[in-house]
Write an enzyme that holds these catalytic residues in place. Structure first.
Site, short mmCIF file in Angstrom:
data_model
loop_
_atom_site.label_atom_id
_atom_site.label_comp_id
_atom_site.label_asym_id
_atom_site.label_seq_id
_atom_site.Cartn_x
_atom_site.Cartn_y
_atom_site.Cartn_z
N ASP A 19 0.78 -1.25 0.00
CA ASP A 19 0.00 0.00 0.00
C ASP A 19 0.81 1.30 0.00
O ASP A 19 0.44 2.26 0.68
CB ASP A 19 -0.95 0.01 1.21
N LYS A 80 -7.53 -3.97 -2.57
CA LYS A 80 -8.15 -4.59 -1.40
C LYS A 80 -8.85 -3.56 -0.55
O LYS A 80 -8.57 -2.36 -0.64
CB LYS A 80 -7.10 -5.33 -0.56
N CYS A 115 -2.00 -2.11 8.23
CA CYS A 115 -1.98 -3.13 7.18
C CYS A 115 -0.74 -4.02 7.27
O CYS A 115 -0.83 -5.24 7.09
CB CYS A 115 -2.07 -2.48 5.81
#
Length: 205
Positions: A19, A80, A115
């Site tokens: 990310d 996601k 995350c």
């Protein structure tokens, strides 16, 4: 969930880039330094033929992976909404690439305490060894990153650095890609202010 420090085998190692997206650019301290270190590690992985998988958290709002990062060699880039990278599509890709799972995962990206941490926990629960690249990790607050590194070390992750990973994958000055990789590591990695980790943790970095 035991983790161990051992030499990385390029054929049995997976890089996971979590990310590192455009929207974080203005929100993350030391973002330019992060990109510098991430580029070094990711380019070296490409030269050493280490498999790479990337994710993008809710890219409709957070944007795509920053264009400065060369991910053209990635085996997959998944969108996601789940915080952990271990979505079903990624798990299926692991089985395809490694005939089950990698021995070791080199994990780096954003945000360390959300995350990245949840991904590391999921990997450990699957008995996959996790190397967290401290100089390629960020959170909006450095203290969140540092506390997450403490938690994850206690959980069994190995805390390392980009250059440590790169040189361990090569193992020898006579590696055929040494002269290429040397260009990436001629300059020291950018400072990510990891000295702010408490003294006990800092001494182990």
């Amino acid at each position: 969930m035991a983790s161990c420090l051992r030499h990385l085998n390029p054929k049995k190692t997976l890089f996971l880039l979590c990310d590192i997206q455009e929207k974080f650019r203005s929100a993350i301290p030391l973002f330019a330094n992060l990109l510098q270190n991430v580029n070094k590690l990711t380019k070296a992985g490409k030269e050493l033929d280490v498999a790479l998988i990337c994710t993008q958290q809710y890219p409709e709002k957070l944007g795509r992976i920053c264009a400065e990062i060369d991910i053209n060699h990635a085996k997959a880039v998944y969108d996601k909404t789940q915080f952990s990278m271990l979505i079903p599509e990624l798990e299926n890709k692991l089985k395809e690439l490694f005939c089950d799972k990698p021995d070791d995962v080199v994990l780096y990206g954003i945000e360390t305490h959300v995350c990245v941490e949840q991904t590391a926990i999921d990997l450990l629960e699957r008995n996959i060894n996790v190397f967290l690249v401290a100089d390629c990790l960020c959170s909006r607050l450095n203290q969140d990153r540092d506390l997450a590194l403490e938690r994850l070390r206690s959980a069994g992750c190995i805390i390392t650095s980009s250059e440590s990973v790169i040189f361990d994958l090569m193992r020898d000055k006579n590696h055929p890609k040494f002269d290429v990789i040397r260009k990436f590591v001629n300059h020291p990695s950018a400072d990510m202010q990891l000295s702010k980790v408490d003294k006990k943790t800092q001494s182990k970095l």
